[in-house]
Scaffold this active site. Structure first.
Site, PDB file in Angstrom:
ATOM      1  N   ASP A   1       7.883 -16.260 -18.042  1.00 43.69           N
ATOM      2  CA  ASP A   1       7.971 -16.462 -16.596  1.00 43.69           C
ATOM      3  C   ASP A   1       7.070 -15.453 -15.893  1.00 43.69           C
ATOM      4  OD1 ASP A   1       9.577 -17.432 -14.069  1.00 43.69           O
ATOM      5  OD2 ASP A   1       9.590 -15.241 -14.013  1.00 43.69           O
TER       6      ASP A   1
ATOM      7  N   GLU B   1       5.797 -19.770 -21.651  1.00 43.51           N
ATOM      8  CA  GLU B   1       5.038 -18.676 -22.267  1.00 43.51           C
ATOM      9  C   GLU B   1       5.203 -17.378 -21.490  1.00 43.51           C
ATOM     10  OE1 GLU B   1       4.112 -19.319 -25.109  1.00 43.51           O
ATOM     11  OE2 GLU B   1       4.285 -21.491 -24.920  1.00 43.51           O
TER      12      GLU B   1
ATOM     13  N   ARG C   1     -14.616 -37.080   4.687  1.00 41.49           N
ATOM     14  CA  ARG C   1     -13.673 -37.272   5.782  1.00 41.49           C
ATOM     15  C   ARG C   1     -14.214 -36.661   7.073  1.00 41.49           C
ATOM     16  NH1 ARG C   1      -8.289 -33.844   6.520  1.00 41.49           N
ATOM     17  NH2 ARG C   1      -7.209 -35.039   8.142  1.00 41.49           N
TER      18      ARG C   1
ATOM     19  N   SER D   1      13.469 -16.979 -21.042  1.00 35.40           N
ATOM     20  CA  SER D   1      12.579 -15.850 -21.275  1.00 35.40           C
ATOM     21  C   SER D   1      13.208 -14.781 -22.168  1.00 35.40           C
ATOM     22  CB  SER D   1      12.161 -15.226 -19.942  1.00 35.40           C
ATOM     23  OG  SER D   1      11.460 -16.176 -19.154  1.00 35.40           O
TER      24      SER D   1
ATOM     25  N   GLY E   1       9.488 -29.700 -25.834  1.00 37.09           N
ATOM     26  CA  GLY E   1       8.546 -30.815 -25.829  1.00 37.09           C
ATOM     27  C   GLY E   1       8.442 -31.479 -27.190  1.00 37.09           C
TER      28      GLY E   1
ATOM     29  N   GLN F   1      12.702 -23.133 -29.109  1.00 34.91           N
ATOM     30  CA  GLN F   1      13.097 -21.765 -28.782  1.00 34.91           C
ATOM     31  C   GLN F   1      14.022 -21.729 -27.571  1.00 34.91           C
ATOM     32  OE1 GLN F   1      10.426 -18.272 -29.127  1.00 34.91           O
ATOM     33  NE2 GLN F   1      10.601 -18.121 -26.896  1.00 34.91           N
ATOM     34  N   THR F   2      13.563 -22.231 -26.417  1.00 34.48           N
ATOM     35  CA  THR F   2      14.341 -22.162 -25.184  1.00 34.48           C
ATOM     36  C   THR F   2      15.680 -22.887 -25.329  1.00 34.48           C
ATOM     37  OG1 THR F   2      12.322 -22.051 -23.869  1.00 34.48           O
ATOM     38  CG2 THR F   2      14.321 -22.725 -22.728  1.00 34.48           C
TER      39      THR F   2
ATOM     40  N   GLY G   1      -3.396 -36.276   5.335  1.00 33.38           N
ATOM     41  CA  GLY G   1      -2.376 -37.260   4.975  1.00 33.38           C
ATOM     42  C   GLY G   1      -2.632 -37.934   3.650  1.00 33.38           C
TER      43      GLY G   1
ATOM     44  N   THR H   1       6.063 -20.903 -15.665  1.00 34.99           N
ATOM     45  CA  THR H   1       7.339 -20.482 -16.244  1.00 34.99           C
ATOM     46  C   THR H   1       7.273 -20.319 -17.750  1.00 34.99           C
ATOM     47  OG1 THR H   1       8.505 -21.648 -14.469  1.00 34.99           O
ATOM     48  CG2 THR H   1       9.796 -21.023 -16.403  1.00 34.99           C
TER      49      THR H   1
END
Length: 697
Positions: free
Chosen positions: A457, A455, A321, A158, A191, A151-152, A432, A453
């Site tokens: 933004d 599905e 810690r 968007s 993807g 799609q994109t 650190g 972002t």
């Protein structure tokens, strides 16, 4: 690579051992971890997770020891091998969809099959006809064809209506021509497209006789099924390294007048009649509208777990810690203080801990609402054997659907933002060592970050939410509003605004929820006044709309958390002391949010200055103190196995420093190299044993 010398192996961390400190922490609380975990996930799910974990641990391909040392090419190679083995295990063990998703969650990295297993199969299933299921879906489920969802584009994300890829109907031979007219029409970020997929569901502008009918989905072959080479006039490849998500082959895709058959347009909701060349509109557009909320609803549910990983790691590490001494500690006490004892750490971590539970229960509520809506919408699409739904039923279903859509948009934006930003807070709380990949937070944060972002933004989605809220407010003022939660709180605001709010947010949970509802209603009618009476432009109100959507989502989270804790089943499932503790988490989340959004709560007259002051100086600080002894058990209840977290800092047994040193000294391939550091030398290395290490893995 040589192992550590014996004298190094004999060394231990100074002071109290991490395992001792965590044992002491867990002893401070009487919270029944197993009971709470079963309440959150069910005993069956926990048992399923353990069973699948044991299967994965027995497979060498899923070994994680080199995860943090691999470059992108090696990571892609390992992810492909894991994806293939995962699919083989699914067939071997006959895994259900939930079991397969559990395995993916435990591996905790995307594989190149990710978009095939989710978007490609879901789109074929949801938008294909029975004939198309036979032609495409059955092969895709058997992995005979591998797909993605394209799609994109390079120039549009968007704004789906602005997509440039075209699909032109050819009346003469009853085909479509898929074409990329510009460079920015290139599909991008897709993807599983870069190297894996041989088919794509391509969203393209449908043109019939020169008229644009908007974006529609088309199944388009892109690679040869035997050679896996790109088909003629198809240009496809990987887009390169990203900030994260580098085990996924996100790709680009361009077409030059590629023809596909009529059957390749997914036609469950809309189609072209081949004999007449006429466009057939969706019989029930609301059904399309409903399916769009599915993924967003699951993002909301997932966000609690995503954030919980970071909170688990940071909480455990901050309990191990030790830094500095408490200035007010008795002179008889020696040694450094646990970092988790500092209120500056507690105020950063414990509200996020509360948020993990708030998002979990909200996600469950969203999924339940989605399922309720699907049942209702499917009943309106009645088969011929049942009566047709009446106008009131259709209106009720559409009204619920619109409310669900707006809620899913608002919650997706808030939940994913909360999770992403919260992970960074957790990383920094680890000091650190949080910057080390071995913390297990940095890579997880980088892989999750695109969720804010995709599905929708998160900033853009707030406009959809506000549009719905303004529409609902107009309906309430006209007296013709439907019946859902949004219209109810807006109507209640109209009824009570002349007499004021008068909510006791410090001492009453119901009033605390009502204050959040009041704030949403106030902001809604303020935005409506600016838009309708003052005639302000949409663009000038975008910041107000973002605030309004955020307020709406925060109200929904607080409401869902409160309702979950007051559900009769909750009292049957967990002990009273657990419910009391969960109520403290509820109040911490709500009051901490109220404090951060104080100006809006005050300007809406939902609370007084004194209540805001008490929330900040008394209530929140008291809740931090009361929750602190239970922090470790509360993160334990999420039941993350060490293998899934893959974190030195978040180990259940507290052996933080031992694990960090082991990874750095004995697993690090760079320690198999001896540099030649002199500039006038012609070689880089005096010795390189990395190949020997790779052959052992």
């Amino acid at each position: 690579m040589p192992s550590n010398p014996e004298w190094v192996k004999a060394l231990k961390p100074s002071g109290p051992q991490g395992s001792e400190l965590l044992a002491q922490e867990r002893a401070k609380s009487d919270l029944n971890v197993d009971q709470l975990a079963e309440f959150m996930f069910t005993k069956e799910v926990l048992q399923r997770n353990e069973r699948i974990l044991n299967i994965l641990l027995a497979e060498p391909v899923f070994d994680k020891s080199q995860n943090y040392f691999r470059g992108r090419n090696a990571r892609i190679e390992a992810a492909l091998a894991r994806g293939k083995r995962l699919q083989q295990l699914q067939v071997q063990h006959n895994w259900s969809k939930d079991e397969f998703e559990t395995a993916n969650s435990l591996i905790s990295e995307p594989t190149p099959y990710g978009l095939h297993a989710s978007m490609f199969l879901v789109t074929l299933r949801e938008q294909g006809t029975p004939e198309q299921h036979k032609l495409f879906l059955e092969k895709a489920e058997a992995y005979k064809i591998i797909g993605c969802y394209a799609q994109t584009e390079l120039g549009h994300g968007s704004n789906v209506r602005g997509l440039e890829t075209t699909a032109t109907w050819n009346a003469d031979d009853k085909t479509f021509t898929i074409h990329s007219p510009t460079l920015t029409a290139s599909k991008w970020w897709i993807g599983s497209l870069g190297k894996t997929a041989n088919h794509a569901v391509v969203m393209a502008q449908l043109f019939i006789a020169g008229k644009n009918y908007g974006p529609h989905p088309f199944v388009v072959p892109i690679r040869d099924l035997k050679t896996h080479e790109p088909l003629p006039n198809v240009h496809v490849g990987d887009i390169g390294p990203k900030f994260g998500y580098n085990t996924m082959d996100n790709g680009f895709l361009l077409f030059k007048n590629v023809k596909i058959p009529h059957i390749n347009m997914l036609a469950r909701f809309s189609s072209i009649e081949p004999k007449t060349n006429k466009y057939v509109r969706p019989s029930n557009p609301s059904l399309i509208y409903g399916t769009l909320t599915y993924i967003r609803s699951h993002i909301v549910l997932q966000s609690g777990s995503v954030l919980a990983r970071g909170v688990t790691i940071a909480t455990r590490y901050c309990a191990v810690r030790r830094q500095f001494q408490d200035r007010d500690a008795p002179a008889t006490e020696t040694g450094e203080n646990q970092v988790l004892n500092y209120t500056m750490v507690q105020v950063r971590l414990l509200p996020l801990l509360a948020a993990t539970y708030a998002l979990h229960f909200t996600g469950r509520g969203m999924i339940a609402l989605y399922n309720q809506n699907q049942q209702r919408m499917n009943s309106t699409a009645a088969p011929e054997s049942r009566r047709a739904p009446g106008p009131e039923e259709l209106n009720a279903g559409t009204d619920l659907l619109a409310d669900l859509h707006a809620t899913s948009c608002a919650l997706k934006a808030l939940a994913s933002t909360t999770a992403a930003e919260g992970l960074e807070v957790c990383r920094r709380a680890c000091g650190g060592h949080g910057y080390s990949s071995f913390s297990g937070i940095g890579s997880w944060y980088a892989d999750y970050l695109p969720t804010v972002t995709w599905e929708g933004d998160n900033y853009m989605l707030t406009q959809q939410v506000s549009r719905y809220l303004l529409k609902s407010a107009r309906a309430v003022l006209k007296g013709n509003a439907g019946d859902n939660d949004t219209t109810r709180i807006l109507s209640e605001f109209i009824r009570r605004r002349d007499i004021g709010a008068a909510f006791d947010v410090i001492g009453n949970d119901e009033d605390l929820v009502a204050a959040f509802a009041w704030r949403v209603s106030f902001l809604t009618f303020e935005a409506l006044r600016h838009r309708d009476e003052d005639k302000q432009s949409w663009n000038s109100l975008l910041v107000d709309f973002w605030r309004l959507s955020t307020a709406h989502a925060q109200y929904m989270v607080v409401k869902n958390f409160h309702e979950a804790l007051n559900d009769p089943d909750t009292k049957k499932s967990v002990e009273p002391n657990t419910i009391t503790l969960l109520h403290k988490l509820f109040r911490l989340y709500a009051l901490n949010t109220l404090e951060k959004e104080a100006s809006e709560f005050y300007s809406s007259a939902a609370v007084t200055v004194r209540q805001i002051t008490l929330a900040r100086t008394k209530a929140v600080m008291t809740l931090l103190e009361e929750i602190r002894p239970h922090a470790l058990r509360l993160v334990d209840a999420w039941k993350f196995p060490d293998w899934q977290l893959d974190s030195s800092l978040g180990r259940y047994d507290g052996k933080v420093y031992e694990d960090m040193f082991h990874r750095a000294s004995e697993l690090n391939p760079l320690n198999s190299v001896v540099f030649d550091p002199y500039p006038d030398s012609k070689v880089l290395f005096k010795k390189d044993e990395r190949q020997n290490l790779r052959s052992k893995l």
